[in-house]
Design a protein around this motif. Structure first.
Motif, PDB file in Angstrom:
ATOM      1  N   LYS A 406      35.252  37.969  51.616  1.00  0.00           N
ATOM      2  CA  LYS A 406      36.704  37.812  51.670  1.00  0.00           C
ATOM      3  C   LYS A 406      37.357  37.952  50.295  1.00  0.00           C
ATOM      4  CE  LYS A 406      38.697  33.915  52.335  1.00  0.00           C
ATOM      5  NZ  LYS A 406      39.137  32.671  52.995  1.00  0.00           N
ATOM      6  N   ASP A 407      36.550  37.913  49.225  1.00  0.00           N
ATOM      7  CA  ASP A 407      37.099  38.044  47.879  1.00  0.00           C
ATOM      8  C   ASP A 407      37.054  39.485  47.364  1.00  0.00           C
ATOM      9  OD1 ASP A 407      37.581  35.351  47.811  1.00  0.00           O
ATOM     10  OD2 ASP A 407      35.799  34.850  46.650  1.00  0.00           O
ATOM     11  N   MET A 408      36.406  40.379  48.101  1.00  0.00           N
ATOM     12  CA  MET A 408      36.304  41.767  47.645  1.00  0.00           C
ATOM     13  C   MET A 408      37.693  42.401  47.616  1.00  0.00           C
ATOM     14  SD  MET A 408      33.618  44.634  48.971  1.00  0.00           S
ATOM     15  CE  MET A 408      34.343  44.750  50.614  1.00  0.00           C
ATOM     16  N   ILE A 409      37.939  43.194  46.601  1.00  0.00           N
ATOM     17  CA  ILE A 409      39.242  43.825  46.388  1.00  0.00           C
ATOM     18  C   ILE A 409      39.175  45.268  46.849  1.00  0.00           C
ATOM     19  CG2 ILE A 409      40.998  44.384  44.658  1.00  0.00           C
ATOM     20  CD1 ILE A 409      39.563  42.146  42.907  1.00  0.00           C
ATOM     21  N   ASN A 410      40.119  45.673  47.698  1.00  0.00           N
ATOM     22  CA  ASN A 410      40.203  47.066  48.147  1.00  0.00           C
ATOM     23  C   ASN A 410      41.451  47.681  47.552  1.00  0.00           C
ATOM     24  OD1 ASN A 410      40.913  49.439  49.807  1.00  0.00           O
ATOM     25  ND2 ASN A 410      39.129  48.834  50.998  1.00  0.00           N
ATOM     26  N   SER A 411      41.235  48.516  46.550  1.00  0.00           N
ATOM     27  CA  SER A 411      42.347  49.118  45.818  1.00  0.00           C
ATOM     28  C   SER A 411      42.305  50.633  45.973  1.00  0.00           C
ATOM     29  CB  SER A 411      42.264  48.738  44.337  1.00  0.00           C
ATOM     30  OG  SER A 411      43.372  49.235  43.627  1.00  0.00           O
ATOM     31  N   GLY A 412      43.312  51.180  46.653  1.00  0.00           N
ATOM     32  CA  GLY A 412      43.368  52.624  46.843  1.00  0.00           C
ATOM     33  C   GLY A 412      42.194  53.165  47.637  1.00  0.00           C
ATOM     34  N   GLY A 413      41.619  52.327  48.524  1.00  0.00           N
ATOM     35  CA  GLY A 413      40.476  52.749  49.317  1.00  0.00           C
ATOM     36  C   GLY A 413      39.138  52.494  48.663  1.00  0.00           C
ATOM     37  N   ALA A 438      42.457  39.594  44.227  1.00  0.00           N
ATOM     38  CA  ALA A 438      43.313  40.699  44.670  1.00  0.00           C
ATOM     39  C   ALA A 438      44.736  40.190  44.851  1.00  0.00           C
ATOM     40  CB  ALA A 438      42.798  41.257  45.983  1.00  0.00           C
ATOM     41  N   VAL A 439      45.702  41.000  44.383  1.00  0.00           N
ATOM     42  CA  VAL A 439      47.106  40.719  44.644  1.00  0.00           C
ATOM     43  C   VAL A 439      47.751  41.977  45.232  1.00  0.00           C
ATOM     44  CG1 VAL A 439      47.309  38.968  42.845  1.00  0.00           C
ATOM     45  CG2 VAL A 439      47.781  41.352  42.280  1.00  0.00           C
ATOM     46  N   PRO A 440      48.865  41.834  45.962  1.00  0.00           N
ATOM     47  CA  PRO A 440      49.478  43.002  46.601  1.00  0.00           C
ATOM     48  C   PRO A 440      49.941  44.037  45.576  1.00  0.00           C
ATOM     49  CG  PRO A 440      50.382  40.949  47.479  1.00  0.00           C
ATOM     50  CD  PRO A 440      49.584  40.583  46.278  1.00  0.00           C
ATOM     51  N   SER A 441      49.827  45.316  45.954  1.00  0.00           N
ATOM     52  CA  SER A 441      50.294  46.422  45.122  1.00  0.00           C
ATOM     53  C   SER A 441      50.963  47.449  46.012  1.00  0.00           C
ATOM     54  CB  SER A 441      49.116  47.067  44.384  1.00  0.00           C
ATOM     55  OG  SER A 441      49.487  48.309  43.818  1.00  0.00           O
ATOM     56  N   PRO A 442      52.237  47.803  45.743  1.00  0.00           N
ATOM     57  CA  PRO A 442      52.907  48.814  46.567  1.00  0.00           C
ATOM     58  C   PRO A 442      52.244  50.186  46.458  1.00  0.00           C
ATOM     59  CG  PRO A 442      54.238  48.236  44.642  1.00  0.00           C
ATOM     60  CD  PRO A 442      53.120  47.268  44.690  1.00  0.00           C
ATOM     61  N   GLU A 443      51.562  50.434  45.354  1.00  0.00           N
ATOM     62  CA  GLU A 443      50.940  51.738  45.145  1.00  0.00           C
ATOM     63  C   GLU A 443      49.519  51.803  45.689  1.00  0.00           C
ATOM     64  OE1 GLU A 443      50.103  54.875  41.466  1.00  0.00           O
ATOM     65  OE2 GLU A 443      50.840  52.848  41.055  1.00  0.00           O
ATOM     66  N   TRP A 444      48.731  50.706  45.508  1.00  0.00           N
ATOM     67  CA  TRP A 444      47.304  50.744  45.839  1.00  0.00           C
ATOM     68  C   TRP A 444      46.913  49.837  46.998  1.00  0.00           C
ATOM     69  CZ3 TRP A 444      45.592  54.793  43.486  1.00  0.00           C
ATOM     70  CH2 TRP A 444      46.063  55.132  42.216  1.00  0.00           C
ATOM     71  N   GLY A 445      47.866  49.083  47.532  1.00  0.00           N
ATOM     72  CA  GLY A 445      47.540  48.111  48.575  1.00  0.00           C
ATOM     73  C   GLY A 445      47.135  46.792  47.973  1.00  0.00           C
ATOM     74  N   PRO A 448      43.576  44.315  41.102  1.00  0.00           N
ATOM     75  CA  PRO A 448      42.945  43.126  40.517  1.00  0.00           C
ATOM     76  C   PRO A 448      43.856  42.413  39.519  1.00  0.00           C
ATOM     77  CG  PRO A 448      41.519  45.070  40.343  1.00  0.00           C
ATOM     78  CD  PRO A 448      42.885  45.560  40.701  1.00  0.00           C
ATOM     79  N   LEU A 449      43.916  41.087  39.653  1.00  0.00           N
ATOM     80  CA  LEU A 449      44.617  40.215  38.718  1.00  0.00           C
ATOM     81  C   LEU A 449      43.602  39.207  38.191  1.00  0.00           C
ATOM     82  CD1 LEU A 449      47.250  38.922  37.478  1.00  0.00           C
ATOM     83  CD2 LEU A 449      47.350  37.538  39.564  1.00  0.00           C
ATOM     84  N   ALA A 450      43.606  38.981  36.894  1.00  0.00           N
ATOM     85  CA  ALA A 450      42.622  38.090  36.281  1.00  0.00           C
ATOM     86  C   ALA A 450      43.282  36.825  35.751  1.00  0.00           C
ATOM     87  CB  ALA A 450      41.907  38.803  35.139  1.00  0.00           C
ATOM     88  N   TYR A 451      42.628  35.698  35.995  1.00  0.00           N
ATOM     89  CA  TYR A 451      42.959  34.425  35.359  1.00  0.00           C
ATOM     90  C   TYR A 451      41.831  34.098  34.388  1.00  0.00           C
ATOM     91  CZ  TYR A 451      46.646  33.391  38.772  1.00  0.00           C
ATOM     92  OH  TYR A 451      47.795  33.416  39.535  1.00  0.00           O
ATOM     93  N   VAL A 452      42.174  33.666  33.173  1.00  0.00           N
ATOM     94  CA  VAL A 452      41.154  33.328  32.182  1.00  0.00           C
ATOM     95  C   VAL A 452      41.498  32.018  31.498  1.00  0.00           C
ATOM     96  CG1 VAL A 452      40.574  35.756  31.733  1.00  0.00           C
ATOM     97  CG2 VAL A 452      42.278  34.604  30.287  1.00  0.00           C
ATOM     98  N   THR A 453      40.463  31.303  31.072  1.00  0.00           N
ATOM     99  CA  THR A 453      40.621  30.204  30.126  1.00  0.00           C
ATOM    100  C   THR A 453      40.026  30.670  28.802  1.00  0.00           C
ATOM    101  OG1 THR A 453      38.508  29.134  30.625  1.00  0.00           O
ATOM    102  CG2 THR A 453      40.401  28.515  31.980  1.00  0.00           C
ATOM    103  N   LEU A 454      40.548  30.120  27.716  1.00  0.00           N
ATOM    104  CA  LEU A 454      40.178  30.626  26.394  1.00  0.00           C
ATOM    105  C   LEU A 454      39.487  29.560  25.543  1.00  0.00           C
ATOM    106  CD1 LEU A 454      43.456  32.582  25.457  1.00  0.00           C
ATOM    107  CD2 LEU A 454      41.376  33.480  26.539  1.00  0.00           C
ATOM    108  N   ARG A 455      38.601  30.033  24.677  1.00  0.00           N
ATOM    109  CA  ARG A 455      38.011  29.165  23.658  1.00  0.00           C
ATOM    110  C   ARG A 455      38.655  29.403  22.297  1.00  0.00           C
ATOM    111  NH1 ARG A 455      33.330  32.302  25.090  1.00  0.00           N
ATOM    112  NH2 ARG A 455      32.427  30.400  25.963  1.00  0.00           N
ATOM    113  N   ALA A 456      39.459  30.470  22.205  1.00  0.00           N
ATOM    114  CA  ALA A 456      40.215  30.789  20.985  1.00  0.00           C
ATOM    115  C   ALA A 456      41.465  31.559  21.397  1.00  0.00           C
ATOM    116  CB  ALA A 456      39.368  31.614  20.012  1.00  0.00           C
ATOM    117  N   GLU A 457      42.496  31.509  20.580  1.00  0.00           N
ATOM    118  CA  GLU A 457      43.749  32.175  20.931  1.00  0.00           C
ATOM    119  C   GLU A 457      43.537  33.680  21.058  1.00  0.00           C
ATOM    120  OE1 GLU A 457      48.364  32.495  19.271  1.00  0.00           O
ATOM    121  OE2 GLU A 457      46.970  31.013  18.435  1.00  0.00           O
TER     122      GLU A 457
END
Length: 509
Positions: A406-413, A438-445, A448-457
């Protein structure tokens, strides 16, 4: 058991199944009565004391009306009393159902009804989750118990052992039923990792989690010592490890990461470690390399399901060049991948991972339809457990896990696996953790959107550029969001549904 439940038959093993756990506890109590079994703070429970307390609790439960294969539900912390209730339930011929003390009273009431618990116990930590339910006081259990006046039940391999409720990260919690055969075979699997009477196991995860039980139950069977840590914190864990010369520990990846990042880590004497175990969530290659370089002792990752069937062991110390895998199938097991139409795929092709092994659940508690959905039946009528994970088995038999289905991203097929993108982000020295959705895209369906935590700025756009330079054209990350922390379950799994929720209609999360 519901008669509509599919009958799941595990892979057979030669010879008799292992001795039941209460029987082993009594053997240790007789052979080493003064050896410490459980240590909490300054309090020590010896093996002789534990064996006697187990049988007193068993007799007490029978006097309270517990019958063979009845369920005892509990809401308790990581305490000697809670463990004694667990063992006493088994010795009384019952099935133990430890429930999540962080759950709402509504969820707890539903779980108690689902498992048809005859008795409920709670300690101070579990009181808030009781709601309108009435429970026996767990803290008074040993004081109220009296010696057994008659023989305790004989335990069969197919008698119920426990019901472990899933975390609910992919839906409502399901009650996963294990019998004594399942747990006995699981214990036997740990013998190769130094589980013996000399071991000292540090326990820092909840009793209701199979992560904890996968190490704790084999340790009890081996007759070693468990040092209990009721609430994890990295500094306290390191202090306990040094003080008690801990030889074994089971942690989830976020705990290992926090331990390595603690300022006291490099100054702590951890030379007595024999085996460190990790499960519940993926060990990323960067974390694996750090563990191998800085933490003494063997490092083993366990990939599997509370339901059983699908299982791999990865000895990172023996295979430092295969850190992008979760290892090879457990002894007596088998894995394959299925295509979208449930057709078996050739080795090396990506599909849903299914497996069979010597440990397979009895089924989901009072949920025959959910049990059927969890199974794939081969042309010979044999049941395999569905993992819900996408992956492939390479030519050397190592399993590469790509993503939850359910987490697999389908982008542009094109199918995109989040783990590839997350690993690309983790090559940047400023990135501590990464989760891609995965987040909605009008172009690709989808994109990918990434969330990150950092150990340095670091600049999010620079992180995106860094990762995309290491990815194919169809894998490119559209945006990077820096966050203070990733949402996690109590056992450390990243809750991607919480990350997806602001971006999708409810049915997508």
């Amino acid at each position: 058991m519901n008669m509509d439940m599919p009958r799941i038959v595990p892979v057979d093993v030669p010879g008799p199944d292992p001795v039941d756990l209460p029987g082993l506890i009594r053997q240790h109590g007789a052979a080493r009565p003064d050896h410490p079994a459980i240590v909490t703070g300054e309090a020590v429970t010896t093996w002789g004391g534990l064996a006697a307390a187990m049988d007193r609790v068993a007799a007490h439960l029978i006097r309270l009306g517990l019958r063979h294969n009845d369920v005892v539900a509990s809401l308790g912390g990581v305490t000697p009393q809670h463990l004694t209730l667990y063992l006493g339930t088994l010795a009384a011929g019952g099935t133990f159902a430890p429930l999540m003390i962080s759950a709402t009273p509504q969820i707890v009431a539903g779980l108690v009804a689902n498992c048809d618990a005859r008795l409920i116990f709670a300690d101070a930590a579990g009181q808030a989750a009781l709601g309108d339910l009435t429970a026996q006081p767990l803290d008074d259990l040993l004081r109220d118990s009296a010696d057994a006046t008659g023989p305790l039940p004989v335990i069969a391999p197919t008698d119920g052992f426990d019901i472990i409720y899933s975390s609910g990260t992919t839906g409502a919690p399901k009650g996963i039923m294990h019998d004594h055969r399942f747990r006995g075979r699981q214990r036997a699997r740990m013998a190769g990792f130094g589980f013996d009477a000399a071991m000292r196991l540090l326990v820092s995860t909840p009793v209701y989690s199979n992560t904890t039980l996968a190490a704790l139950l084999p340790m009890l069977a081996a007759g070693g010592t468990a040092v209990l840590m009721p609430k994890f914190d990295a500094g306290g864990w390191l202090a306990l490890a040094a003080r008690h010369r801990i030889t074994h520990a089971m942690c989830v990846p976020v705990q290992w990461r926090r331990l390595l990042a603690h300022p006291d880590f490099d100054a702590t004497d951890l030379s007595h470690f024999v085996t460190k175990l990790s499960t519940s969530a993926p060990l990323t290659p960067d974390l694996s390399r750090d563990l191998l370089a800085r933490f003494p002792g063997r490092m083993v990752n366990i990939y599997g399901m509370t339901e059983g069937g699908v299982g791999c062991l990865m000895d990172l110390t023996a295979h430092p060049d295969r850190l992008d895998t979760v290892g090879q199938v457990v002894a007596g097991g088998n894995l394959m991948t299925l295509g979208p139409d449930d057709t078996p795929l050739p080795q090396g092709e990506v599909g849903e991972i299914v497996g069979r092994s010597v440990t397979m659940m009895t089924g989901y508690c009072n949920a025959p339809e959910l049990t059927r959905k969890a199974l794939w039946t081969d042309p010979d009528g044999v049941h395999w457990m569905r993992s819900g994970d996408m992956g492939r088995v390479d030519a050397d038999g190592f399993l590469h896990v790509m993503d939850r289905t359910k987490d697999m991203i389908n982008s542009g097929g094109f199918n995109i696996f989040a783990v590839d993108l997350e690993n690309a982000l983790l090559t940047h020295p400023a990135v501590a953790e990464a989760a891609v959705i995965a987040v909605p895209s009008p172009e690709w369906g989808e994109t990918p959107l990434a969330y990150v935590t950092l150990r340095a700025e670091a600049d999010p756009e620079a992180l995106r550029t860094h990762a995309n330079a290491r990815l194919g054209k169809t894998q490119r990350i559209s945006r990077v969001i820096v966050t203070d922390a990733l949402p996690r379950s109590e056992i450390g799994k990243v809750l991607k549904r919480d990350l997806r929720a602001p971006h999708w209609p409810k049915e997508k999360t």
